[in-house]
Design an enzyme around this catalytic site. Structure first.
Site, mmCIF file in Angstrom:
data_model
loop_
_atom_site.group_PDB
_atom_site.id
_atom_site.type_symbol
_atom_site.label_atom_id
_atom_site.label_comp_id
_atom_site.label_asym_id
_atom_site.label_seq_id
_atom_site.Cartn_x
_atom_site.Cartn_y
_atom_site.Cartn_z
ATOM 1 N N THR A 264 6.007 0.559 12.325
ATOM 2 C CA THR A 264 5.309 -0.992 11.217
ATOM 3 C C THR A 264 6.038 -2.175 11.811
ATOM 4 O O THR A 264 5.623 -2.913 12.350
ATOM 5 C CB THR A 264 5.330 -0.579 10.685
ATOM 6 O OG1 THR A 264 4.831 0.568 9.811
ATOM 7 C CG2 THR A 264 5.167 -2.218 8.917
ATOM 8 N N TYR B 217 -5.962 1.793 4.513
ATOM 9 C CA TYR B 217 -7.107 0.023 3.710
ATOM 10 C C TYR B 217 -7.892 1.441 2.932
ATOM 11 O O TYR B 217 -8.765 1.540 1.988
ATOM 12 C CB TYR B 217 -6.844 -0.097 5.253
ATOM 13 C CG TYR B 217 -8.142 -1.298 4.594
ATOM 14 C CD1 TYR B 217 -8.483 -2.265 3.550
ATOM 15 C CD2 TYR B 217 -9.828 -0.706 4.732
ATOM 16 C CE1 TYR B 217 -9.112 -3.274 3.378
ATOM 17 C CE2 TYR B 217 -10.649 -1.921 4.757
ATOM 18 C CZ TYR B 217 -10.429 -2.938 3.385
ATOM 19 O OH TYR B 217 -11.404 -4.042 3.381
ATOM 20 N N TYR C 242 4.429 10.156 7.632
ATOM 21 C CA TYR C 242 6.039 8.940 6.689
ATOM 22 C C TYR C 242 4.834 8.677 5.942
ATOM 23 O O TYR C 242 3.603 8.611 5.697
ATOM 24 C CB TYR C 242 5.753 8.000 8.286
ATOM 25 C CG TYR C 242 5.793 6.445 7.663
ATOM 26 C CD1 TYR C 242 6.561 6.239 6.826
ATOM 27 C CD2 TYR C 242 5.729 5.647 8.559
ATOM 28 C CE1 TYR C 242 7.867 4.813 6.858
ATOM 29 C CE2 TYR C 242 5.903 4.421 8.450
ATOM 30 C CZ TYR C 242 7.654 4.128 6.903
ATOM 31 O OH TYR C 242 7.576 2.893 6.744
ATOM 32 N N ARG D 180 2.442 0.573 1.899
ATOM 33 C CA ARG D 180 1.171 -0.158 3.199
ATOM 34 C C ARG D 180 0.253 0.777 3.620
ATOM 35 O O ARG D 180 -0.928 0.348 3.343
ATOM 36 C CB ARG D 180 2.100 -0.183 3.972
ATOM 37 C CG ARG D 180 3.702 -0.651 4.700
ATOM 38 C CD ARG D 180 4.254 -0.778 5.423
ATOM 39 N NE ARG D 180 5.199 -2.065 6.060
ATOM 40 C CZ ARG D 180 5.211 -3.434 6.319
ATOM 41 N NH1 ARG D 180 4.059 -3.478 6.608
ATOM 42 N NH2 ARG D 180 5.867 -4.213 5.964
ATOM 43 N N LYS E 167 9.605 10.677 6.980
ATOM 44 C CA LYS E 167 10.031 9.488 7.117
ATOM 45 C C LYS E 167 10.224 8.944 5.245
ATOM 46 O O LYS E 167 8.597 8.653 5.112
ATOM 47 C CB LYS E 167 9.878 8.366 8.055
ATOM 48 C CG LYS E 167 10.274 7.017 7.651
ATOM 49 C CD LYS E 167 10.132 6.743 8.730
ATOM 50 C CE LYS E 167 10.178 4.727 8.265
ATOM 51 N NZ LYS E 167 10.095 4.029 8.934
ATOM 52 N N ILE F 29 16.499 6.415 9.203
ATOM 53 C CA ILE F 29 15.157 5.379 10.510
ATOM 54 C C ILE F 29 15.349 4.253 10.022
ATOM 55 O O ILE F 29 14.201 3.913 8.583
ATOM 56 C CB ILE F 29 13.304 6.017 10.273
ATOM 57 C CG1 ILE F 29 13.493 7.303 10.991
ATOM 58 C CG2 ILE F 29 12.395 5.193 11.801
ATOM 59 C CD1 ILE F 29 12.821 8.059 11.163
#
Length: 298
Positions: free
Chosen positions: A51, A114, A140, A145, A168, A208
């Site tokens: 990202t 999305y 992740y 997001r 993560k 991270i």
């Protein structure tokens, strides 16, 4: 401490920005130089095309060039991991395969954003990318997001694959994360700089980080102190890092503020971004400069 966590991907990772020229092209030399300085400052893993690397607006040939050139510059001094995120499974597979071909040593795979698929869809999407390469994988989990959570059951299924080694976690739900870490045996990496101390104190493998662009050595110091059982020392590092973490991450624009910090430090020649991201305003940069000055980082 007698027993340290597994660290298949190192302990201080940086979700690296992608430097651009003022004309908007990838600045390969700046990327190489930056990656080297991050490792010299304490990082042992570099994540490209995440990202913070503006992955949604960089294209596969660009990602591959970046991977090849940064890998060449690092010369084995840190592990190189590539983001393979998309809301199109076929595209995510192409990114994963292309990243492996360009020299990536691991993949970071998130749930598709999305589309908001079912958990079966999330599982199949991630597994399609996992099975397309021979690389070790970090899952992740960042529902803020992607718009979709990875459930306990889905994570347990993913953890059964021999190359799914780590998570993560950027869910903000640390209690859930601690339970999952114990239940799955996966290595956990903090994906939220404000929670790095909490994660490490509970047995996470590492971080991270975005804030590490400006100050990787402090996270390295924190990891070492936790490893040695010096929680008071590590807590003091966390307290010291809070103003910088707020300045870079407080507005939710990590890529934007990390580039401004690097520009202020003279470590990249331009803080150019690709739309829809735009430069920070004068007040934000002024506050960032004040914090960096106070921390002795300018």
């Amino acid at each position: 401490m007698s027993s340290l966590p597994g660290r298949s991907f190192g302990s201080v990772g940086v979700a690296m920005v992608t430097p651009f020229t003022p004309e908007g092209e990838i600045d390969v030399e700046a990327a190489q130089s930056l990656a080297v300085t991050l490792v010299e400052d304490g990082a042992d893993m570099i994540l490209l095309a995440g990202t913070t690397g503006e992955a949604p607006t960089t294209h596969l040939p660009e990602k591959q060039t970046l991977l090849r050139e940064v890998k060449d510059a690092l010369a084995g001094r840190a592990m190189l991991v590539a983001g393979a995120g998309s809301n199109d499974t076929a595209h995510a597979v192409r990114v994963g395969v292309g990243s492996e071909a360009a020299g990536a040593e691991g993949l970071l795979i998130n749930a598709p954003y999305y589309n908001r698929p079912s958990q079966e869809g999330v599982y199949r999407h991630i597994m399609a990318v996992v099975e397309a390469t021979d690389l070790p994988v970090i899952i992740y989990d960042i529902p803020g997001r992607t718009g979709v959570r990875i459930t306990d059951e889905t994570l347990a299924r993913l953890a059964e694959h021999e190359r799914v080694l780590a998570v993560k976690d950027a869910t903000g739900d640390v209690e859930q994360g601690f339970q999952r870490m114990e239940a799955t045996g996966l290595e956990y990496y903090s994906g939220d700089d404000g929670l790095n101390f909490a994660w490490l104190a509970h047995g996470a493998s590492g971080v991270i980080s975005v804030v590490a662009h400006a100050d990787a050595h402090s996270w390295r110091e924190m990891v070492q102190e936790v490893d040695e059982g010096d929680l008071a020392g590590a807590r003091a590092v966390a307290q010291r890092m809070r103003p910088l973490t707020r300045a870079i991450m407080g507005g939710g624009q990590g890529a934007v503020m990390a580039k401004e910090a690097l520009l202020l430090q003279g470590r990249i020649p331009s803080a150019e971004l690709r739309l829809p991201l735009v430069r920070a305003n004068e007040a934000e940069v002024g506050e960032l400069r004040r914090v960096l000055n106070a921390a002795g980082l300018l």
